[in-house]
Design a protein around this motif. Structure first.
Motif, mmCIF file in Angstrom:
data_model
loop_
_atom_site.group_PDB
_atom_site.id
_atom_site.type_symbol
_atom_site.label_atom_id
_atom_site.label_comp_id
_atom_site.label_asym_id
_atom_site.label_seq_id
_atom_site.Cartn_x
_atom_site.Cartn_y
_atom_site.Cartn_z
ATOM 1 N N ILE A 144 23.337 -69.339 2.573
ATOM 2 C CA ILE A 144 24.459 -68.345 2.878
ATOM 3 C C ILE A 144 24.890 -67.735 1.513
ATOM 4 O O ILE A 144 25.564 -68.651 0.595
ATOM 5 N N LEU A 145 24.989 -66.504 1.476
ATOM 6 C CA LEU A 145 25.597 -65.860 0.402
ATOM 7 C C LEU A 145 27.034 -65.568 0.797
ATOM 8 O O LEU A 145 27.468 -65.008 1.641
ATOM 9 N N THR A 146 28.009 -66.062 -0.440
ATOM 10 C CA THR A 146 29.188 -66.063 -0.014
ATOM 11 C C THR A 146 30.009 -65.371 -1.272
ATOM 12 O O THR A 146 29.558 -64.870 -2.095
ATOM 13 N N SER A 147 31.450 -65.406 -1.364
ATOM 14 C CA SER A 147 32.042 -64.914 -2.452
ATOM 15 C C SER A 147 32.404 -65.945 -3.330
ATOM 16 O O SER A 147 32.974 -65.851 -4.577
ATOM 17 N N GLY A 148 31.982 -67.187 -3.188
ATOM 18 C CA GLY A 148 31.849 -68.295 -4.252
ATOM 19 C C GLY A 148 32.186 -69.792 -3.575
ATOM 20 O O GLY A 148 32.161 -69.921 -2.389
#
Length: 404
Positions: free
Chosen positions: A88-92
């Motif tokens: 899952i690509l997130t903000s960090g």
């Protein structure tokens, strides 16, 4: 053998000066510097195919979508996740941790127990405290010793059938200690507990294999890995990601919407509401490629050489004390000199062009354990040199003379 002089040419910022002095950048644990190939990837995106992704029929959207999903696959392969949609690509890292904490709010009951370690960054403490307040779960802490290592005998006493979740960083951001996460994961699983590992500080130095670790969740940030800020990833086993409810509602994470009922999209889109940091995700993939081109075994070997050299040279300074002396650690040295406040030394070092981090490093419980206000933290990367370490040592000596 790495050609460090050649590698340094990849990082344009290393050519600049600060206060008229050549930059010596030893704040890599906060954020690494960015190689030209990643900068070029960012420029290329905004210059040639800047568009929103997924479901767009026009060419730019399709190109951006392809690049974004290619980056997801690069990240999947790097961490050896079983499926691309387990990334899952997130903000960090902080975003990733909060996603998991939010999801477990619906799965925990009053009296359940969760365990964190005493070596955690605030982002792996506060979300779990908030979760306990919501659910009535009980927070347990694995204590640390004077060397900055976890007291694993106490962990084995804490974990039980009441334990539902265990959270631990792979590497301490404040001390550099590499934690025994394999033992933590296997022990927790014997009691049916899930495990989240905060890999923000580990991933610049170590290439984790999430399947070999058998970890349930693993989180990381691109900006520690020579990538851009504002993007990171959450790895989760498919079965856990299916159990957790969405973190946010909005576009992209839905399958159907009516005013009567909404159904959610499948993985990974269920957790990726709204327009993502498209450029950041693509650049994350480019950064992964760059670091793999150097090789993590070579990186670890060279950085350990820097760590050993810097430790020996700094300890020659009268009154200097290093906090975090585990034999198993990454290239991070936290230290103080006598009773001098770390901020004062850090300010003088900055005037000499040397970038270090001072304070509690978002790990205040560690500083409370040592009964200190904070430390000076010098953190090294594969593009640093022994000559830069010599400059640091001279700078600390000068600052100490000025402040004594």
């Amino acid at each position: 053998m790495m050609n460090v002089d050649k590698i340094r040419e990849d990082f344009p910022i290393l050519n600049r000066t600060v206060h008229g002095k050549p930059l010596v950048y030893f704040d890599n644990a906060a954020t690494s510097q960015t190689p030209q190939v990643v900068i070029d990837t960012i420029v290329d995106y905004y210059s040639n195919y800047n568009a929103n992704i997924h479901r767009g029929v026009h060419t730019l959207s399709q190109e951006a979508t392809d690049k974004y999903e290619e980056a997801r696959i690069k990240i999947q392969k790097h961490f050896n996740a079983k499926k691309p949609y387990e990334i899952i690509l997130t903000s960090g890292t902080t975003h990733s941790i909060n996603m998991v904490a939010s999801g477990f709010a619906s799965l925990l009951e009053k009296g359940d127990e969760i365990i964190v370690s005493a070596l955690e960054h605030h982002s792996n403490i506060v979300p779990w405290q908030m979760l306990c307040e919501k659910t009535g779960a009980i927070l347990q802490v694995i204590p640390m010793n004077d060397e900055g290592e976890l007291q694993m005998n106490v962990f084995h006493q804490l974990v039980s059938t009441k334990t539902k979740l265990v959270f631990c960083n792979h590497v301490s951001n404040a001390l550099g200690t590499i934690n025994p996460i394999e033992e933590i994961i296997s022990t927790a699983h014997k009691f049916g507990a899930a495990v989240l590992i905060d890999g923000a500080q580990a991933t610049p130095h170590i290439k984790p294999d999430v399947q070999a670790l058998d970890v349930d969740f693993y989180v990381a940030s691109a900006h520690k890995l020579c990538g851009p800020t504002g993007v990171g990833m959450l790895y989760g086993k498919e079965e856990w990601l299916q159990k957790l409810p969405p973190y946010q509602g909005g576009g992209e994470m839905i399958e159907t919407v009516s005013f009567q009922k909404t159904t959610y999209a499948g993985l990974p889109h269920k957790f990726e509401a709204g327009t993502p940091n498209i450029c950041g995700g693509i650049a994350f993939g480019a950064a992964i490629d760059y670091m793999n081109s150097i090789g993590f075994e070579a990186i670890a070997e060279y950085e350990n050489e820097l760590l050993v050299y810097a430790t020996a040279e700094l300890l020659k300074i009268d009154g200097l004390k290093i906090f975090g002396t585990s034999k198993n650690k990454t290239a991070v040295i936290s230290f103080n000199v006598g009773e001098i406040h770390p901020y004062d030394i850090g300010s003088i070092l900055d005037k000499l062009g040397i970038a270090v981090r001072t304070g509690h490093h978002c790990a205040q419980p560690i500083m409370d354990f040592y009964k200190i206000p904070g430390t000076i933290r010098a953190s090294f990367s594969f593009y640093n040199t022994k000559e830069e370490i010599d400059t640091l040592v001279k700078g600390v000596k000068k600052a100490t003379m000025m402040l004594s």
